[in-house]
Design a protein around this motif. Structure first.
Motif, mmCIF file in Angstrom:
data_model
loop_
_atom_site.group_PDB
_atom_site.id
_atom_site.type_symbol
_atom_site.label_atom_id
_atom_site.label_comp_id
_atom_site.label_asym_id
_atom_site.label_seq_id
_atom_site.Cartn_x
_atom_site.Cartn_y
_atom_site.Cartn_z
ATOM 1 N N UNK A 1 41.037 25.229 24.870
ATOM 2 C CA UNK A 1 39.954 25.310 25.842
ATOM 3 C C UNK A 1 38.707 25.915 25.220
ATOM 4 N N UNK A 2 37.565 25.366 25.565
ATOM 5 C CA UNK A 2 36.298 25.917 25.105
ATOM 6 C C UNK A 2 36.156 27.354 25.597
ATOM 7 N N UNK A 3 35.736 28.224 24.702
ATOM 8 C CA UNK A 3 35.539 29.617 25.070
ATOM 9 C C UNK A 3 36.720 30.520 24.782
ATOM 10 N N UNK A 4 37.846 29.951 24.339
ATOM 11 C CA UNK A 4 39.012 30.766 23.998
ATOM 12 C C UNK A 4 38.623 31.702 22.852
ATOM 13 N N UNK A 5 38.784 33.021 23.071
ATOM 14 C CA UNK A 5 38.389 33.997 22.042
ATOM 15 C C UNK A 5 39.559 34.444 21.185
ATOM 16 N N UNK A 6 40.750 33.894 21.430
ATOM 17 C CA UNK A 6 41.945 34.154 20.610
ATOM 18 C C UNK A 6 42.238 35.650 20.481
ATOM 19 N N UNK A 7 42.289 36.296 21.629
ATOM 20 C CA UNK A 7 42.619 37.718 21.655
ATOM 21 C C UNK A 7 44.129 37.893 21.558
ATOM 22 N N UNK A 8 44.585 38.742 20.666
ATOM 23 C CA UNK A 8 46.010 39.002 20.512
ATOM 24 C C UNK A 8 46.702 37.958 19.660
ATOM 25 N N UNK A 9 47.739 38.389 18.957
ATOM 26 C CA UNK A 9 48.510 37.482 18.107
ATOM 27 C C UNK A 9 49.127 36.375 18.947
ATOM 28 N N UNK A 10 49.003 35.143 18.473
ATOM 29 C CA UNK A 10 49.540 33.976 19.167
ATOM 30 C C UNK A 10 50.288 33.122 18.151
ATOM 31 N N UNK A 11 51.509 32.735 18.469
ATOM 32 C CA UNK A 11 52.296 31.894 17.568
ATOM 33 C C UNK A 11 52.490 30.532 18.221
ATOM 34 N N UNK A 12 52.022 29.498 17.540
ATOM 35 C CA UNK A 12 52.121 28.128 18.032
ATOM 36 C C UNK A 12 53.285 27.427 17.364
ATOM 37 N N UNK A 13 54.001 26.639 18.150
ATOM 38 C CA UNK A 13 55.155 25.916 17.631
ATOM 39 C C UNK A 13 55.054 24.436 17.999
#
Length: 339
Positions: free
Chosen positions: A140-152
């Protein structure tokens, strides 16, 4: 299957200091005080992965235990901060050790030690604006990616494909697969599925590795996109991968595939990808186009035209020429595109 971690790591003074200490430079983990804090098994594993006794490191607090348990050797980390991906790394060894973490980084005053430690097989400083991730279908536009995120799974593949990331582990596995297939054929044996070729963790012994982020195509796409106005321009995820551009306008839908080189090999790749993507478009495809940094050879232009595909090429800053396929070729091939 490769996981992708989005790791905030440059947004404040503490993170930037950690970056300077253990990402800008390698740490000599085989010497005191670092080696003294490692268990025997951890030191042995690190030396298998990094025979030089030096490596780059990052860590996460206990609040990220669950996310960190998902990461393993060969996974990819996007190090983010200040609205950009600032580095891309490939995970080497992973372990929990608060004492070792404390020899490298000061504790967080509320969350404690950065005890979820991982080394990096490879690391490349980069500057990719968040917009390039936002353009991918699952973000999504505007996602600031706060915090660790693991994509699978598909989301991880989307990032790797969409940003053009290729890991050293992936390259090594392809080479091993080729060697294994050649051996089986020469011995008259049945060729097993790719999943049947296993790699033990001891095979990670290598002092130098490289993670590659292909930026030329992304920059070419960005520049061409800026010449488009009044059109619905996005990227489309298909079972075959991520399109570079999916453009909807008054004349119908156009799928565009960009390549970093205008040579014959890249032309063939663009041809195959476009024909693979087209049937998966949610709208009827009226035009397929291959985008290059320069004009391909006449024979390669003719090859693309034979399949009804236009050629777009850069002639100057924000200036592109289009060599159109004939209407007959496009109309003939459109039946195959839309199946």
């Amino acid at each position: 299957m490769t996981h992708v971690a989005i790791q905030p790591s440059y947004g404040n003074a503490v993170a930037r200091r950690h970056w300077k200490d253990t990402l800008d430079q390698e740490v000599s983990f085989g010497t005191s005080p670092h080696a003294d804090a490692l268990t025997e098994d951890q030191l042995e594993w690190l030396l298998r992965v990094h025979p030089s006794g030096r490596a780059r490191f990052w860590g996460a607090t206990s609040a990220q235990d669950r996310n960190m348990s998902l990461l393993g050797a060969g996974d990819v980390v996007l190090f983010t901060g200040q609205n950009h991906v600032r580095g891309v790394g490939e995970v080497g060894a992973t372990f929990r050790n608060a004492d070792f973490a404390d020899t490298m980084w000061s504790k967080d005053p509320t969350k404690g030690s950065w005890l979820n430690v991982y080394s990096l097989l490879a690391f490349q400083p980069i500057l990719i604006p968040y917009k390039e991730i936002w353009d991918l279908p699952s973000f999504n536009t505007g996602d600031s990616f706060m915090g660790l995120r693991v994509l699978r799974g598909d989301r991880a593949d989307e990032v790797l494909d969409g940003l053009g990331i290729r890991t050293s582990t992936e390259s090594r596995r392809k080479i091993e697969r080729d060697i294994e297939v050649a051996r089986l054929i020469s011995e008259g044996a049945k060729v097993v599925e790719v999943e049947g070729v296993h790699t033990e963790r001891t095979a990670y012994r290598r002092s130098e590795r490289e993670i590659v982020v292909h930026r030329a195509e992304a920059l070419l796409v960005t520049e061409y996109r800026e010449t488009l106005s009044g059109l619905d321009v996005r990227r489309l995820r298909t079972p075959s991968g991520i399109t570079d551009l999916h453009v909807a306008g008054k004349d119908g839908c156009e799928v565009i595939e960009a390549k970093s080189d205008s040579g014959h090999g890249h032309v063939r790749l663009a041809l195959g990808q476009l024909l693979d993507y087209a049937p998966h478009s949610p709208e009827r495809v009226e035009r397929l186009s291959a985008l290059f940094p320069g004009r391909p050879a006449d024979a390669d232009v003719a090859l693309l035209h034979r399949y009804g595909i236009d050629v777009l090429y850069r002639v100057a800053l924000h200036q592109f020429e289009r060599l159109e396929a004939s209407g007959d070729a496009r109309n003939h091939m459109r039946q195959a595109w839309s199946r």
